[in-house]
Design a protein around this motif. Sequence first.
Motif, short mmCIF file in Angstrom:
data_model
loop_
_atom_site.label_atom_id
_atom_site.label_comp_id
_atom_site.label_asym_id
_atom_site.label_seq_id
_atom_site.Cartn_x
_atom_site.Cartn_y
_atom_site.Cartn_z
N ASN A 73 -22.17 -2.11 86.67
CA ASN A 73 -20.74 -1.88 86.90
C ASN A 73 -20.10 -2.92 87.81
OD1 ASN A 73 -20.69 0.40 85.24
ND2 ASN A 73 -21.30 1.72 86.91
N MET A 74 -20.61 -4.15 87.74
CA MET A 74 -20.03 -5.26 88.49
C MET A 74 -19.67 -6.39 87.53
SD MET A 74 -22.53 -5.49 91.84
CE MET A 74 -21.55 -6.75 92.67
N PHE A 75 -18.58 -7.08 87.84
CA PHE A 75 -18.23 -8.29 87.10
C PHE A 75 -18.92 -9.47 87.77
CE2 PHE A 75 -14.77 -5.47 85.99
CZ PHE A 75 -14.56 -5.77 84.64
N PHE A 76 -19.12 -10.55 87.02
CA PHE A 76 -19.73 -11.75 87.58
C PHE A 76 -19.25 -12.99 86.85
CE2 PHE A 76 -22.41 -10.56 84.07
CZ PHE A 76 -22.71 -11.77 83.47
N THR A 77 -19.31 -14.10 87.52
CA THR A 77 -19.08 -15.42 86.95
C THR A 77 -19.55 -16.44 87.98
OG1 THR A 77 -17.46 -16.83 85.82
CG2 THR A 77 -16.72 -15.74 87.83
N ASP A 78 -19.48 -17.69 87.66
CA ASP A 78 -19.73 -18.76 88.63
C ASP A 78 -18.35 -19.30 88.98
OD1 ASP A 78 -20.24 -21.03 90.07
OD2 ASP A 78 -21.80 -21.78 88.72
N ILE A 91 -16.60 -14.65 82.06
CA ILE A 91 -16.60 -13.61 83.08
C ILE A 91 -17.34 -12.46 82.43
CG2 ILE A 91 -15.23 -12.00 84.43
CD1 ILE A 91 -12.98 -14.09 84.38
N GLY A 92 -18.40 -12.00 83.08
CA GLY A 92 -19.24 -10.96 82.49
C GLY A 92 -19.16 -9.65 83.25
N PHE A 93 -19.72 -8.63 82.65
CA PHE A 93 -19.79 -7.29 83.23
C PHE A 93 -21.20 -6.78 83.00
CE2 PHE A 93 -19.46 -2.64 82.82
CZ PHE A 93 -18.86 -2.33 84.03
N VAL A 94 -21.86 -6.33 84.04
CA VAL A 94 -23.23 -5.82 83.93
C VAL A 94 -23.15 -4.33 83.59
CG1 VAL A 94 -25.44 -5.49 85.08
CG2 VAL A 94 -24.03 -7.47 85.65
N PHE A 152 -15.47 2.17 83.01
CA PHE A 152 -15.26 1.57 84.33
C PHE A 152 -13.79 1.18 84.51
CE2 PHE A 152 -15.04 -2.20 87.05
CZ PHE A 152 -15.65 -1.72 88.20
N CYS A 153 -13.22 0.50 83.53
CA CYS A 153 -11.83 0.05 83.62
C CYS A 153 -10.86 1.23 83.70
CB CYS A 153 -11.47 -0.83 82.42
SG CYS A 153 -12.27 -2.45 82.45
N LYS A 154 -11.15 2.27 82.97
CA LYS A 154 -10.29 3.46 82.97
C LYS A 154 -10.33 4.14 84.35
CE LYS A 154 -8.81 7.05 79.89
NZ LYS A 154 -8.97 7.61 78.57
N GLN A 155 -11.50 4.22 84.95
CA GLN A 155 -11.64 4.86 86.26
C GLN A 155 -10.97 4.04 87.35
OE1 GLN A 155 -15.90 5.15 86.62
NE2 GLN A 155 -15.96 7.19 85.71
N ILE A 156 -11.16 2.74 87.33
CA ILE A 156 -10.65 1.88 88.38
C ILE A 156 -9.16 1.58 88.21
CG2 ILE A 156 -10.84 -0.42 89.45
CD1 ILE A 156 -13.17 1.50 90.03
#
Length: 84
Positions: A75-80, A48-51, A8-12
């Motif tokens: 392929n989404m990051f998440f946190t509060d 900070i997480g990544f699904v 994901f990081c390489k593509q984006i």
Amino acid sequence: MTEKLKVFCKQIGGLSDEDLALVDVYFKPVKLRKKAFLWRSGEVCSLIGFVSQGAIRHFFYKEGEEKTCGISLENMFFTDYNSF
């Protein structure tokens, strides 16, 4: 287990292999069972997480009822953000 995040990081971001190697240093894979909690009300979110597979539902309690306020899919990051 961090391969999906690296892809994901390489593509984006077009990161180099050297940069992508840092994913293994700073991200710890965590498997959650259905209905498991990453953190509970009153706790401070420190991640900070990544699904990479599945989905995560974000919710809070109001007047004793669960109120969904968001969903993070693959392929989404998440946190509060408010807590973080």
